[in-house]
Design a protein around this motif. Structure first.
Motif, short mmCIF file in Angstrom:
data_model
loop_
_atom_site.label_atom_id
_atom_site.label_comp_id
_atom_site.label_asym_id
_atom_site.label_seq_id
_atom_site.Cartn_x
_atom_site.Cartn_y
_atom_site.Cartn_z
N THR B 67 0.87 -1.27 -0.01
CA THR B 67 0.08 0.04 0.15
C THR B 67 0.84 1.20 -0.05
O THR B 67 0.54 2.16 -0.65
CB THR B 67 -0.90 0.04 1.15
OG1 THR B 67 -1.54 -1.30 1.40
CG2 THR B 67 -1.96 1.12 1.08
N PHE B 68 2.12 1.36 0.83
CA PHE B 68 2.72 2.32 0.82
C PHE B 68 4.07 2.19 0.29
O PHE B 68 5.04 1.53 0.78
CB PHE B 68 2.99 2.72 2.32
CG PHE B 68 1.72 2.82 3.10
CD1 PHE B 68 1.20 4.06 3.17
CD2 PHE B 68 1.41 1.85 3.98
CE1 PHE B 68 -0.01 4.21 3.65
CE2 PHE B 68 -0.06 1.97 4.30
CZ PHE B 68 -0.71 3.31 4.26
N SER B 69 4.48 2.48 -0.99
CA SER B 69 5.43 2.02 -1.89
C SER B 69 6.50 2.80 -1.61
O SER B 69 6.52 4.26 -1.39
CB SER B 69 4.82 2.00 -3.44
OG SER B 69 5.95 1.92 -4.09
N ALA B 70 7.72 2.47 -1.81
CA ALA B 70 8.90 3.26 -1.71
C ALA B 70 9.26 3.56 -3.04
O ALA B 70 10.14 4.71 -3.16
CB ALA B 70 10.14 2.39 -1.38
N ASP B 71 8.65 3.22 -4.14
CA ASP B 71 8.81 3.88 -5.56
C ASP B 71 8.13 5.01 -5.84
O ASP B 71 6.99 4.84 -6.49
CB ASP B 71 8.65 2.67 -6.54
CG ASP B 71 8.95 2.95 -7.74
OD1 ASP B 71 9.71 4.07 -7.90
OD2 ASP B 71 8.87 1.90 -8.74
N GLU B 72 8.51 6.11 -5.56
CA GLU B 72 7.69 7.40 -5.46
C GLU B 72 7.83 7.93 -7.02
O GLU B 72 8.89 7.80 -7.50
CB GLU B 72 8.40 8.36 -4.68
CG GLU B 72 7.51 9.61 -4.51
CD GLU B 72 8.23 10.51 -3.59
OE1 GLU B 72 7.50 11.29 -2.82
OE2 GLU B 72 9.50 10.80 -3.65
#
Ligand code: FES
Lengths: 108, 401
Positions: B67-72
């Protein structure tokens, strides 16, 4: 549901019912069991989930992997060659249906 | 404690337009305290992000990478450094992490790097000792961190001064939200310099493997490509330098201003490791990192749309009174609880063992041992700054000589 018993140095213990697939570390952290930290979230990178498995519960546990072995050498409380494991590498339903562990006095 | 129980019912996200970046830079902790109480997940216009400030919510975000991706998207870090493992999720992250992480595991740190850390510290201390005073960040912490890093990465021909300058220029680039062209120019020059150094190092390490990180990435079971190596080296130069530098400065300052704890540590040097860990909690060197939602989700009572840009504020989580008693105090006796100073979950800091050893086991004990009577010199005020990265900017010290 698989059951985990955590014995503390002061003689008290916690009992947690862990859904299958939950690790000894994760069950402690979400269950509010003191003395297990689980800083790295279960990657065998931090050694803050060290437990001593009770001798009578050792049978049937999976072997210690190379990474786990290295990390156990870094645990704050001394390693016991027979009984020391990383709590994040032991999963309810896979490694055990019921397990009893001693929680070290210190994880750091 | 189940995380779900921490979540209050959904309400529309509050906007914290009172938050100013200058205040965050100077002293973020009062701002964080107010955010945690009033709007633990708040839209902060000044930061152009939703800031997540409570421990439970930060921990939750770290442990739900789907849900909270590091791939911004639009990440400045990707623009400056390329796509490193820090901005990847899932299998591609795990693959690179595995390759890069071998030299950073505890056994390698102990056997290969710790003797080198001692040599690097000793060399700097010899240079400093007779002066009787120093600015500890620029004269010890930074060059020490740079020398260690250079050796671990595998760029021995690069000077610590160059590495420090590159690190700063690239980090400035990753924070260049103001789109300042001179900052871009400097960060581009730095990344070019790193690539030039790599062009020289790669053939050598391909032919002659050693213990370094670049060598590990080249010779992994599933070797990384030159572009992957380049991005990961750049992110390591960016992150691997300021974190040990900053935690070292903070830890020294904490001991110099808490004489009772200092006395105890000096009689039982094993406590330096605790000092290190408490310093990471108290003033986390990485104060904030970005995540991006992959779907609409509720967090900390706020509804976040898909694609929302978050700032995960570890610097606040580690001072959350819901997790730590008297969290603003530096206290080596506090009951040991997980803090989030190294992050948690899949992105748990790859350099944690290097930092523990180089700062907690080598630099801190050596400094206090070899600079007797170490104290604040009082010549200038001690200055701290930053919130995305926080550390001491000026630590003037003196000692008996
Ligand atoms: S949780 Fe980090 S090693 Fe088990």
């Amino acid at each position: 549901m698989p059951k985990i018993i955590y014995n503390h140095a002061d003689g008290t213990h916690d009992v947690v019912d862990a859904p299958a697939g939950t690790s000894v570390m994760r069950a402690a952290v979400t269950g509010g069991v003191a003395g297990i930290v689980g800083e790295c979230g279960g990657q065998a990178m931090c050694a803050t989930c060290h437990v001593y498995v009770r001798p009578e519960r050792l049978a049937g546990l999976p072997a210690v992997s190379e990474d786990e072995d290295e990390m156990l050498d870094c645990a704050a409380a001394g390693r016991d060659s027979e009984r020391s494991r990383l709590g994040c590498q032991l999963f309810a339903g896979e490694a055990f249906d019921e397990i009893e562990v001693d929680v070290p006095e210190s994880q750091s | 404690m189940a995380l779900d129980q921490e979540l209050s019912p959904a309400h529309s996200t509050r906007s914290a337009d009172w938050v100013r970046l200058d205040d965050l830079h100077d002293d973020p902790y009062p701002v964080y305290a107010r955010l945690r109480d009033e709007a633990p997940v708040a839209w902060v216009p000044a930061a152009n992000r939703y800031l997540v400030t409570r421990y439970a919510n930060v921990h939750h975000v770290d442990n739900d990478p789907e849900t909270f991706s590091a791939d911004e998207t639009g990440s400045l870090m990707k623009r400056v450094m390329g796509h490193s493992l820090l901005r990847k999720d899932g299998a591609s992250h795990a693959r690179e992490r595995k390759a890069a992480g071998v030299p950073l595991r505890p056994k390698a740190v102990k056997e290969t790097w710790t003797p080198l850390f001692r040599r690097n510290a000793e060399r700097l201390l010899v240079e400093m000792r007779d002066a009787g005073e120093a600015e500890l960040v620029s004269q010890f912490a930074a060059p020490y961190a740079a020398a260690n890093l250079r050796d671990i990465i595998g760029l021995p021909e690069v000077s610590p001064e160059d590495l420090t300058a590159w690190s700063q220029a690239m980090m400035d680039g990753t924070g260049n939200y103001a789109d300042d062209p001179t900052v871009w120019a400097r960060s581009e020059a730095a990344t070019q310099a790193v690539d030039d150094a790599l062009a020289e190092a790669l053939p050598r390490l391909r032919a002659n493997p050693d213990d370094s990180m670049i060598s590990a990435m080249l010779h992994a079971e599933d070797p990384l490509s030159p572009a992957e190596i380049s991005a990961n080296v750049k992110v390591t130069i960016g992150g691997g330098l300021n974190e040990p530098r900053d935690v070292l400065g903070v830890a020294v300052w904490a001991l110099l201003t808490h004489p009772e704890q200092r006395t105890r540590v000096l009689t039982d040097p094993r406590l330096f490791s605790v000092v290190f860990d408490e310093a990471v909690r108290w003033t986390s060197p990485i104060g904030m990192y970005p995540r991006q939602t992959t779907r609409e989700v509720e967090l900390g009572g706020a509804m976040l749309p898909a694609g929302a840009r978050l700032g995960v504020v570890v610097g606040s989580a580690n001072r959350d009174p819901r997790q730590f008693e008297d969290p603003d105090a530096f206290d080596i006796d506090r009951p040991r609880k997980a803090h989030l100073g190294f992050g948690s979950g899949a992105h748990y800091c790859l350099g944690a063992w290097v930092a523990k050893a180089s700062v907690g086991q080598v630099a801190l004990p050596m400094l206090f041992d070899q600079l007797p009577g170490l104290r604040l010199s009082g010549r200038r005020p001690v200055r701290a700054g930053g919130w995305v990265f926080r550390g001491l900017l000026d630590l003037p010290v003196a000692w008996d000589h």
